[in-house]
Motif scaffolding. Structure first.
Motif, PDB file in Angstrom:
ATOM      1  N   ALA A 247      -0.913  29.313 -32.217  1.00 41.46           N
ATOM      2  CA  ALA A 247       0.257  28.790 -31.949  1.00 41.46           C
ATOM      3  C   ALA A 247       0.694  27.472 -32.691  1.00 41.46           C
ATOM      4  N   GLY A 248       1.815  27.475 -33.048  1.00 38.24           N
ATOM      5  CA  GLY A 248       2.357  26.002 -33.810  1.00 38.24           C
ATOM      6  C   GLY A 248       2.322  24.941 -33.164  1.00 38.24           C
ATOM      7  N   ASP A 249       2.336  24.852 -31.777  1.00 36.17           N
ATOM      8  CA  ASP A 249       2.235  23.511 -31.127  1.00 36.17           C
ATOM      9  C   ASP A 249       0.941  23.133 -31.145  1.00 36.17           C
ATOM     10  N   ASP A 250      -0.302  24.202 -30.962  1.00 35.68           N
ATOM     11  CA  ASP A 250      -1.485  23.622 -30.917  1.00 35.68           C
ATOM     12  C   ASP A 250      -1.898  23.138 -32.258  1.00 35.68           C
ATOM     13  N   ALA A 251      -1.286  23.655 -33.420  1.00 34.39           N
ATOM     14  CA  ALA A 251      -1.713  23.086 -34.796  1.00 34.39           C
ATOM     15  C   ALA A 251      -0.966  21.544 -34.967  1.00 34.39           C
ATOM     16  N   ILE A 252       0.279  21.663 -34.453  1.00 35.64           N
ATOM     17  CA  ILE A 252       0.781  20.276 -34.375  1.00 35.64           C
ATOM     18  C   ILE A 252      -0.013  19.082 -33.607  1.00 35.64           C
ATOM     19  N   VAL A 253      -0.424  19.531 -32.324  1.00 34.12           N
ATOM     20  CA  VAL A 253      -1.186  18.554 -31.765  1.00 34.12           C
ATOM     21  C   VAL A 253      -2.496  18.203 -32.381  1.00 34.12           C
ATOM     22  N   ALA A 254      -3.267  19.318 -32.999  1.00 28.81           N
ATOM     23  CA  ALA A 254      -4.479  18.961 -33.588  1.00 28.81           C
ATOM     24  C   ALA A 254      -4.501  17.993 -34.982  1.00 28.81           C
ATOM     25  N   GLU A 255      -3.195  18.253 -35.575  1.00 29.92           N
ATOM     26  CA  GLU A 255      -2.869  17.398 -36.788  1.00 29.92           C
ATOM     27  C   GLU A 255      -2.709  16.021 -36.273  1.00 29.92           C
ATOM     28  N   VAL A 256      -2.079  15.680 -35.159  1.00 31.19           N
ATOM     29  CA  VAL A 256      -1.687  14.547 -34.674  1.00 31.19           C
ATOM     30  C   VAL A 256      -3.061  13.748 -34.410  1.00 31.19           C
ATOM     31  N   GLU A 257      -3.808  14.491 -33.636  1.00 30.26           N
ATOM     32  CA  GLU A 257      -5.233  13.922 -33.141  1.00 30.26           C
ATOM     33  C   GLU A 257      -5.997  13.543 -34.307  1.00 30.26           C
ATOM     34  N   ARG A 258      -6.053  14.598 -35.502  1.00 28.59           N
ATOM     35  CA  ARG A 258      -6.836  14.095 -36.702  1.00 28.59           C
ATOM     36  C   ARG A 258      -6.479  12.914 -37.245  1.00 28.59           C
ATOM     37  N   ARG A 259      -5.166  12.729 -37.312  1.00 28.79           N
ATOM     38  CA  ARG A 259      -4.489  11.566 -38.102  1.00 28.79           C
ATOM     39  C   ARG A 259      -4.840  10.309 -37.237  1.00 28.79           C
ATOM     40  N   VAL A 260      -4.662  10.319 -35.770  1.00 30.36           N
ATOM     41  CA  VAL A 260      -4.946   9.339 -35.048  1.00 30.36           C
ATOM     42  C   VAL A 260      -6.502   8.853 -35.203  1.00 30.36           C
ATOM     43  N   THR A 261      -7.258   9.854 -35.049  1.00 30.69           N
ATOM     44  CA  THR A 261      -8.639   9.582 -35.353  1.00 30.69           C
ATOM     45  C   THR A 261      -9.036   8.919 -36.463  1.00 30.69           C
ATOM     46  N   GLY A 262      -7.934   9.230 -37.466  1.00 29.15           N
ATOM     47  CA  GLY A 262      -8.492   8.463 -38.900  1.00 29.15           C
ATOM     48  C   GLY A 262      -7.650   7.171 -38.934  1.00 29.15           C
ATOM     49  N   ALA A 263      -7.670   6.538 -37.666  1.00 25.39           N
ATOM     50  CA  ALA A 263      -6.841   5.128 -37.867  1.00 25.39           C
ATOM     51  C   ALA A 263      -5.347   5.041 -38.189  1.00 25.39           C
ATOM     52  N   GLU A 264      -4.659   6.183 -38.224  1.00 22.91           N
ATOM     53  CA  GLU A 264      -3.243   6.274 -38.859  1.00 22.91           C
ATOM     54  C   GLU A 264      -2.392   6.222 -37.679  1.00 22.91           C
ATOM     55  N   THR A 265      -1.296   5.523 -38.037  1.00 20.12           N
ATOM     56  CA  THR A 265      -0.142   5.140 -36.866  1.00 20.12           C
ATOM     57  C   THR A 265       0.858   6.572 -37.176  1.00 20.12           C
ATOM     58  N   VAL A 266       0.961   7.507 -36.270  1.00 13.87           N
ATOM     59  CA  VAL A 266       1.480   8.859 -36.150  1.00 13.87           C
ATOM     60  C   VAL A 266       2.834   8.852 -35.648  1.00 13.87           C
ATOM     61  N   GLU A 280       2.516  13.128 -27.249  1.00 10.94           N
ATOM     62  CA  GLU A 280       2.255  11.663 -27.073  1.00 10.94           C
ATOM     63  C   GLU A 280       0.994  11.369 -26.103  1.00 10.94           C
ATOM     64  N   ARG A 281       0.603  12.350 -25.450  1.00  6.32           N
ATOM     65  CA  ARG A 281      -0.619  12.532 -25.040  1.00  6.32           C
ATOM     66  C   ARG A 281      -1.860  12.497 -26.015  1.00  6.32           C
ATOM     67  N   ALA A 282      -1.755  13.033 -27.229  1.00  6.07           N
ATOM     68  CA  ALA A 282      -2.425  13.189 -28.328  1.00  6.07           C
ATOM     69  C   ALA A 282      -2.750  11.902 -28.900  1.00  6.07           C
ATOM     70  N   GLY A 283      -1.775  10.981 -28.620  1.00  8.89           N
ATOM     71  CA  GLY A 283      -2.022   9.650 -29.323  1.00  8.89           C
ATOM     72  C   GLY A 283      -0.599   9.271 -30.335  1.00  8.89           C
ATOM     73  N   ALA A 284       0.340   9.937 -30.539  1.00  9.22           N
ATOM     74  CA  ALA A 284       1.439   9.689 -31.225  1.00  9.22           C
ATOM     75  C   ALA A 284       2.032   8.381 -30.868  1.00  9.22           C
TER      76      ALA A 284
END
Length: 301
Positions: A247-266, A280-284
């Motif tokens: 699912a594309g949505d799952d990949a988008i959420v995972a990418e947001v979470e990866r970048r948030v974990t890397g201290a990026e402002t998403v 939003e729940r994933a930290g964007a």
């Protein structure tokens, strides 16, 4: 204001023809600024070594101080191109060694100076390559204030230092953005995604849109593709293409979470209501619509 060329015999870049931009702009108050078409400097940031600073030769404007490699812009030249060109001329910065993160502009009406803050992608040793430098050094961020700084750089350093900790990243729901325009994208989904990816290269976002300081930001961009669009050719792309295996949505959420974990402002880009809630729940930090992105791309040609 008046525009005055350098005095005869002034030792500023004595070799080769002088560019029309190499002139003093003099305000009614008598203050003078170098660069008929404005000026720009490069703040090259290497997390391991700090900021590349130039110790200015005594005969230069504010000689003896430490500042950024930079100088007068050529007519019609962008600030980023000019800052990198000047840094190459003054400090031997190699092609492709830095990537602009954001710009900060001092606009006095009669003259402007743009600081181009750039991340070092390929480590390099600076080389004194013209007579304007006594020394070139990588100075740790927490030691910059200990140097006698060029007044202009000194006045801006505190704000610039704060922004060095900010790393915006844009995660794009490609299917949602492409599908928002009825231009026949369904006939060639991979081609439509590739065209979007090409437009996203070098994405420039006004600082106000990101609620950040500075003037314009150049965030890292991830574009998530799914289905037939996964066949996109991205070998030469500066945009990170994420191919959703399910699912594309799952990949988008995972990418947001990866970048948030890397201290990026998403900043997540999608107009899908349910996905907006998930990212939003994933930290964007921000969620923008497909229309916002398309308007931004249209404004920059």
């Amino acid at each position: 204001m008046t525009v005055v060329p350098p005095a005869s015999g002034e030792p500023r870049r004595p070799e080769g023809p002088r560019n029309p931009g190499d002139a003093w702009v003099i305000a009614e108050s008598g203050e003078k600024y170098w660069g008929r078409f404005g000026a720009a400097g490069l703040l090259a940031y290497d997390p391991a070594r700090g900021i590349l600073l130039q110790h200015r030769v005594s005969w230069s404007h504010f000689g003896g101080t430490w500042g950024l490699p930079g100088g007068a812009l050529h007519e019609g030249e962008s600030a980023i191109a000019g800052a990198i060109r000047e840094a190459q001329e003054e400090a031997g910065v190699p092609d492709g060694a830095v990537r602009a993160r954001f710009t900060s502009v001092l606009d006095l009406g009669i003259w402007s100076y743009t600081t181009v803050v750039a991340d070092v992608r390929v480590p390099f040793e600076p080389v004194i390559s013209d007579p304007e430098s006594v020394a070139l050094e990588w100075v740790p961020v927490d030691q910059v204030d200990s140097r006698p700084l060029h007044p202009g750089f000194g006045a801006s350093w505190s704000a610039l230092r704060t922004l060095l900790t900010v790393r915006p990243a844009v995660v794009v729901d490609a299917a949602n953005v492409v599908g928002s325009v009825p231009d026949g994208w369904w006939k060639d989904r991979a081609g439509a995604a590739a065209r979007l990816g090409a437009r996203l290269e070098g994405l420039a976002v006004p600082a106000d849109d990101l609620d950040l300081g500075g003037d314009e930001w150049f965030p890292e961009v991830s574009m998530v593709v799914e289905g037939q669009a996964r066949g996109i050719d991205d070998d030469a792309s500066a945009v990170a293409v994420i191919r959703a295996e399910a699912a594309g949505d799952d990949a988008i959420v995972a990418e947001v979470e990866r970048r948030v974990t890397g201290a990026e402002t998403v900043i997540a880009v999608t107009s899908d209501r349910k996905l907006r809630e998930r990212v939003e729940r994933a930290g964007a930090g921000q969620i923008r619509s497909a229309g916002w992105l398309l308007e931004l791309l249209a404004a920059h040609g």
